[in-house]
Design a protein around this motif. Structure first.
Motif, PDB file in Angstrom:
ATOM      1  N   ASN A 565       0.812  -1.225   0.000  1.00 29.25           N
ATOM      2  CA  ASN A 565       0.000   0.000   0.000  1.00 29.25           C
ATOM      3  C   ASN A 565       0.840   1.268   0.000  1.00 29.25           C
ATOM      4  N   ASP A 566       2.147   1.121   0.007  1.00 26.96           N
ATOM      5  CA  ASP A 566       3.025   2.285   0.100  1.00 26.96           C
ATOM      6  C   ASP A 566       3.573   2.655  -1.271  1.00 26.96           C
ATOM      7  N   PHE A 567       3.801   3.945  -1.468  1.00 26.09           N
ATOM      8  CA  PHE A 567       4.266   4.426  -2.764  1.00 26.09           C
ATOM      9  C   PHE A 567       5.535   5.252  -2.593  1.00 26.09           C
ATOM     10  N   VAL A 568       6.242   5.436  -3.703  1.00 28.07           N
ATOM     11  CA  VAL A 568       7.471   6.214  -3.655  1.00 28.07           C
ATOM     12  C   VAL A 568       7.679   6.917  -4.995  1.00 28.07           C
ATOM     13  N   PHE A 569       8.206   8.148  -4.923  1.00 25.40           N
ATOM     14  CA  PHE A 569       8.632   8.892  -6.101  1.00 25.40           C
ATOM     15  C   PHE A 569      10.130   9.150  -5.950  1.00 25.40           C
ATOM     16  N   LYS A 570      10.910   8.826  -6.986  1.00 27.76           N
ATOM     17  CA  LYS A 570      12.334   9.145  -6.959  1.00 27.76           C
ATOM     18  C   LYS A 570      12.758   9.683  -8.319  1.00 27.76           C
ATOM     19  N   ILE A 571      13.728  10.592  -8.288  1.00 28.67           N
ATOM     20  CA  ILE A 571      14.251  11.177  -9.522  1.00 28.67           C
ATOM     21  C   ILE A 571      15.778  11.145  -9.472  1.00 28.67           C
ATOM     22  N   GLY A 572      16.389  10.894 -10.608  1.00 29.95           N
ATOM     23  CA  GLY A 572      17.846  10.866 -10.682  1.00 29.95           C
ATOM     24  C   GLY A 572      18.320  11.355 -12.039  1.00 29.95           C
ATOM     25  N   ASP A 573      19.633  11.545 -12.153  1.00 27.91           N
ATOM     26  CA  ASP A 573      20.203  11.968 -13.431  1.00 27.91           C
ATOM     27  C   ASP A 573      21.471  11.172 -13.696  1.00 27.91           C
ATOM     28  N   ASN A 574      22.229  11.576 -14.698  1.00 29.20           N
ATOM     29  CA  ASN A 574      23.403  10.783 -15.091  1.00 29.20           C
ATOM     30  C   ASN A 574      24.640  11.042 -14.242  1.00 29.20           C
ATOM     31  N   THR A 575      24.512  11.791 -13.151  1.00 30.06           N
ATOM     32  CA  THR A 575      25.661  12.005 -12.262  1.00 30.06           C
ATOM     33  C   THR A 575      25.913  10.798 -11.370  1.00 30.06           C
ATOM     34  N   HIS A 576      24.922   9.897 -11.297  1.00 29.28           N
ATOM     35  CA  HIS A 576      24.987   8.695 -10.457  1.00 29.28           C
ATOM     36  C   HIS A 576      25.074   9.004  -8.963  1.00 29.28           C
ATOM     37  N   ASP A 577      24.633  10.212  -8.594  1.00 29.26           N
ATOM     38  CA  ASP A 577      24.408  10.461  -7.169  1.00 29.26           C
ATOM     39  C   ASP A 577      23.201   9.639  -6.740  1.00 29.26           C
ATOM     40  N   SER A 578      23.032   9.469  -5.429  1.00 26.89           N
ATOM     41  CA  SER A 578      21.861   8.728  -4.946  1.00 26.89           C
ATOM     42  C   SER A 578      20.591   9.401  -5.441  1.00 26.89           C
ATOM     43  N   PRO A 579      19.610   8.625  -5.921  1.00 24.22           N
ATOM     44  CA  PRO A 579      18.358   9.225  -6.395  1.00 24.22           C
ATOM     45  C   PRO A 579      17.714  10.056  -5.290  1.00 24.22           C
ATOM     46  N   THR A 583       8.371  14.166  -2.455  1.00 27.31           N
ATOM     47  CA  THR A 583       7.038  14.046  -1.878  1.00 27.31           C
ATOM     48  C   THR A 583       6.021  13.993  -3.009  1.00 27.31           C
ATOM     49  N   ALA A 584       4.792  13.600  -2.669  1.00 27.97           N
ATOM     50  CA  ALA A 584       3.729  13.567  -3.669  1.00 27.97           C
ATOM     51  C   ALA A 584       3.491  14.956  -4.243  1.00 27.97           C
ATOM     52  N   GLU A 585       3.571  15.981  -3.377  1.00 27.06           N
ATOM     53  CA  GLU A 585       3.355  17.351  -3.834  1.00 27.06           C
ATOM     54  C   GLU A 585       4.401  17.749  -4.872  1.00 27.06           C
ATOM     55  N   GLN A 586       5.678  17.421  -4.600  1.00 19.81           N
ATOM     56  CA  GLN A 586       6.754  17.755  -5.542  1.00 19.81           C
ATOM     57  C   GLN A 586       6.606  16.967  -6.840  1.00 19.81           C
ATOM     58  N   ALA A 587       6.295  15.664  -6.700  1.00 17.29           N
ATOM     59  CA  ALA A 587       6.223  14.795  -7.879  1.00 17.29           C
ATOM     60  C   ALA A 587       5.062  15.173  -8.790  1.00 17.29           C
ATOM     61  N   LEU A 588       3.892  15.455  -8.212  1.00 14.75           N
ATOM     62  CA  LEU A 588       2.743  15.821  -9.036  1.00 14.75           C
ATOM     63  C   LEU A 588       2.994  17.126  -9.774  1.00 14.75           C
ATOM     64  N   ASN A 589       3.733  18.021  -9.128  1.00 16.85           N
ATOM     65  CA  ASN A 589       4.093  19.265  -9.803  1.00 16.85           C
ATOM     66  C   ASN A 589       4.970  18.978 -11.027  1.00 16.85           C
ATOM     67  N   LEU A 590       5.865  17.985 -10.910  1.00 13.50           N
ATOM     68  CA  LEU A 590       6.727  17.621 -12.035  1.00 13.50           C
ATOM     69  C   LEU A 590       5.944  16.909 -13.133  1.00 13.50           C
ATOM     70  N   PHE A 591       5.023  16.034 -12.741  1.00 15.52           N
ATOM     71  CA  PHE A 591       4.223  15.301 -13.725  1.00 15.52           C
ATOM     72  C   PHE A 591       3.236  16.226 -14.450  1.00 15.52           C
ATOM     73  N   GLU A 592       2.835  17.292 -13.787  1.00 19.24           N
ATOM     74  CA  GLU A 592       1.805  18.164 -14.343  1.00 19.24           C
ATOM     75  C   GLU A 592       2.253  18.756 -15.681  1.00 19.24           C
ATOM     76  N   ALA A 593       1.360  18.689 -16.652  1.00 14.73           N
ATOM     77  CA  ALA A 593       1.682  19.175 -17.992  1.00 14.73           C
ATOM     78  C   ALA A 593       0.488  19.920 -18.570  1.00 14.73           C
ATOM     79  N   SER A 594       0.750  20.813 -19.497  1.00 18.19           N
ATOM     80  CA  SER A 594      -0.345  21.505 -20.184  1.00 18.19           C
ATOM     81  C   SER A 594      -0.727  20.704 -21.425  1.00 18.19           C
ATOM     82  N   VAL A 595      -1.954  20.884 -21.894  1.00 10.95           N
ATOM     83  CA  VAL A 595      -2.428  20.104 -23.045  1.00 10.95           C
ATOM     84  C   VAL A 595      -1.666  20.463 -24.319  1.00 10.95           C
ATOM     85  N   SER A 596      -1.000  21.596 -24.320  1.00  8.25           N
ATOM     86  CA  SER A 596      -0.274  22.018 -25.524  1.00  8.25           C
ATOM     87  C   SER A 596       1.117  21.390 -25.630  1.00  8.25           C
ATOM     88  N   GLU A 597       1.591  20.759 -24.537  1.00  5.58           N
ATOM     89  CA  GLU A 597       2.933  20.181 -24.563  1.00  5.58           C
ATOM     90  C   GLU A 597       2.980  18.958 -25.479  1.00  5.58           C
TER      91      GLU A 597
END
Length: 715
Positions: A565-579, A583-597
């Protein structure tokens, strides 16, 4: 599901209070909460930051803007961590979310937001010099002590009665003997006890000032109690040749131990001592004390308190002046004249103040009823309901009283909404009490007034300098606003502060009413339900991947996964630092897109980053570092295991739960203060059943299938 229903005042707002609540749901080092790598480590860092912020505010190291910024930063971190566990709904959310709004209309419920609080002040006039002189006697500055140390006429309150450990003889053998005895009987060593007692002088000074700022009567009663306490300890030493140390409550009278009709006096006295020892009572034999110096200082302190009492209240103690009461009386008459239908609730922290106000106003023809915990009878509760509860049927309502003066004994569980005004005669350190007080007149079952008014008496400038009531309470309130959000201002208004220390104590509560971050997402989801695009979205297969060109605060590959029942959001890049965990608030802001994109195909960088994050999606961070008390408890349990003091299986389970952070600080201290002879009490306090529950919860953390739901590349 384990659910906790929280009111508008869910915690005391310090990070450690929230952490304690979280531990009801989570094991710190084996947390299913994937908003941080390690729950225990994250909160311990926040606890330290909050303490440093509080210390910086007290020492005036930071500006109000800096304090506000840091409080918000700490609160934002806490809110990020707890977001998956908390569903928050303010009155503003109820207006914004259509389902709630329509439901309220059907029930004829119309929430009211109180007006911004009005701050009240009063002048000390000619009493100011006496007040300052009294403070200098109670606890002069270190500079004054140094300046006058050779002057035999210079005297001040040494608080000798409260810190006998400062008078321990220098003999090293006797000190070690006493230290051993203290550890065995109190679970604390001599130096630790001395450290606790060393701040008592400052504490007593603040207590007297807080009581004075509440009312002259409360100050008078405190002086009386302190005088009685000094006289009581003198009698105790005379009778027992021992110094009593008592961590809880008022020191019992020595005569209580000897006035008995029982034939077996020794058995009776022994039973009494055991009863008090369970509550932190202990006696230090006078052979360990520098008798002459200690007794001289006790007598000096006692005489000084009596002199203060005489200067304030005369030889036959009576209150001769009270400028705060004078200002308060005028305010009440003004409010009642301007709006006779609006009843008033007056809150105070101290029963002595409530009693004093009730007596002082009884002949003013204002219709005053007074209530403290001592008056908690069924008849008095019924009187309050009949006069102040608008939810009562009209035939049961009465108008015998227009003003209720009460302590916080009535700040919970009462409907008082026939009143439309609250006056806080004093402000407690914990501002959640103020919110509870306001809640008594701001009820949802029947709207009585379009506007609700709050008046607050803060300390004078002298009192604030001593007690920091306003500093402490407003910092705490800032944390509440920033973490949970609020829909009512409780302490100060941004528009204007009326007290004459305005410039010095401009509050950092520049908080407007706040909506929950997820309200707009929920509204969008509700609008789209059962639509064509909604059905299409649900059909997207797991492990879907996409790329977008964005102007966001993070770039890289963003993964969303679930485990049980638990969820997780993680983001990383090619620097290979730890992902980075989001939070859900941060992740949803990143996922959010406009219909024109326009969606893009993922590029060659995607897969290596994706695989790297996927292997670390549900991995916890470094284990939490031991605290000193935890290490001490572990050592003690290993000794008990070697000596077979308690069953081996029980001790193994107890060590496991200790290591994963499943014990509270109180339970760890409980282990540390018990010797092998009293180890059975640990087993009674921390039961096998409790350990089984925690270990069962830990095992469930590793259960459940991992599911990778979605991945998105942000460029």
């Amino acid at each position: 599901n384990k659910v906790m229903l929280l009111t508008a005042t869910p915690f005391n707002n310090r990070p450690e209070d929230i952490y304690s609540m979280l531990k009801l749901f989570q094991i710190p080092s084996k947390s299913t909460l994937k908003t941080v790598e390690n729950l225990g480590t994250a909160f311990k860092e926040l606890i330290v930051r909050y303490k440093e912020l509080s210390d910086s505010q007290r020492k005036k190291k930071l500006s109000q803007a800096e304090i506000k910024a840091e409080a918000e930063a700490i609160a934002k971190s806490i809110r990020s961590i707890i977001s998956p566990l908390v569903v928050r709904r303010s009155r503003l959310d109820l207006e914004d979310i259509p389902e709630y709004r329509e439901d309220l209309k059907r029930q004829h419920i119309y929430p009211t937001i109180p007006e911004a609080p009005i701050e009240l002040g009063y002048n000390l006039n000619e009493v100011k010099d006496l007040y300052l002189r009294t403070l200098d006697l109670i606890s002069p500055s270190e500079e004054d002590k140094e300046k006058h140390k050779a002057d035999p006429a210079f005297r001040y309150f040494k608080a000798s009665r409260y810190k006998p450990t400062e008078y321990i003889v220098p003999d090293e053998k006797l000190r070690k003997e006493l230290d051993k005895e203290l550890n065995e009987k109190m679970g604390t060593g001599l130096y630790m006890l001395a450290g606790r007692q060393g701040v008592v002088s400052d504490f007593m000074r603040r207590l007297l000032v807080r009581r004075f700022e509440s009312s002259v009567a409360a100050f008078q009663e405190s002086l009386k109690m302190m005088i009685e306490s000094f006289e009581r300890i003198q009698a105790w030493i005379e009778k027992r040749d021992k110094v009593p140390v008592y961590k809880r409550g008022i020191l019992p009278d020595v005569e209580d131990f000897y006035e008995t009709s029982d034939d077996d006096l020794t058995e009776e006295i022994t039973a009494m001592f055991e009863k008090y020892q369970e509550r932190g009572f202990f006696e230090i034999d006078m052979k360990y004390i520098q008798r002459e110096k200690f007794m001289a200082d006790i007598q000096s302190d006692l005489q000084l308190l009596k002199d203060i009492q005489t200067e304030w209240f005369g030889k036959e103690p009576q209150i001769r002046f009270d400028y705060k009461l004078d200002a308060f009386r005028k305010l009440l008459k003004k409010l009642r004249t301007e709006d006779p239908k609006r009843k008033i609730i007056v809150f105070t922290e101290f029963a002595d103040t409530a009693n004093y106000l009730g007596t002082a106003l009884q002949n003013d023809n204002l219709g005053v009823f007074k209530y403290t915990s001592k008056e908690a009878s069924s008849a008095n509760k019924e009187t309050i309901r009949a006069n102040f509860d608008a939810g009562l049927k009209p035939q049961y309502q009465r108008d015998d009283y227009q003003i209720l003066i009460a302590t916080d004994a009535i700040s919970e569980g009462y409907n008082l909404h026939r009143a439309g005004t609250i006056i806080n005669y004093d402000i407690p350190y914990n501002p959640t009490r103020v919110i509870q007080r306001i809640g008594r007149i701001n009820r949802i079952n029947k709207k009585m007034f379009d506007k609700l008014y709050i008046y607050n008496y803060f300390p004078t400038d002298i009192g604030e300098a001593e007690t920091r009531t306003k500093q402490i309470s407003t910092l705490k309130m800032a944390m509440i606003h920033a973490i949970m959000g609020e829909d009512t201002k409780a302490l100060t208004s941004d528009e204007q502060l009326h007290a004459y220390f305005k410039e010095r104590y401009q509050a950092e509560l520049a908080k407007s009413e706040e909506r929950s971050w997820d309200t707009r997402y929920r509204n969008l989801l509700n609008e789209l339900k059962d639509s064509e695009v909604y059905v299409e979205a649900l059909a997207i297969p797991h492990r879907a991947r996409i790329c977008r060109q964005v102007d966001k605060f993070h770039k890289g590959v963003l993964l969303f996964g679930k485990k049980g029942n638990d969820f997780v959001f993680k983001i990383g890049d090619n620097t290979h630092d730890s992902p980075l965990q989001l939070t859900a608030e941060q992740a949803l802001n990143l996922f959010e897109a406009s219909v024109s994109e326009e969606p893009l195909k993922v590029d060659n960088e995607f897969n290596p980053i994706y695989q790297y994050i996927k292997t670390r999606l549900f991995r916890s961070g470094k284990p939490d570092a031991d605290e000193k008390s935890q290490a001490m408890a572990r050592d003690r349990l290993y000794i008990w295991m070697d000596k077979a003091i308690l069953p081996k299986d029980y001790l193994n389970d107890l060590l496991t739960v200790l290591d994963i952070g499943g014990l509270t600080g109180e339970e760890i201290r409980f282990i540390n203060k018990h010797t092998a002879k009293r180890a059975d009490r640990v087993m009674e306090r921390i039961t096998q059943e409790y350990l089984n529950r925690v270990i069962g919860k830990m095992n469930k953390v590793f259960e459940g299938d991992e599911t990778l739901i979605l991945a998105e590349q942000l460029k």
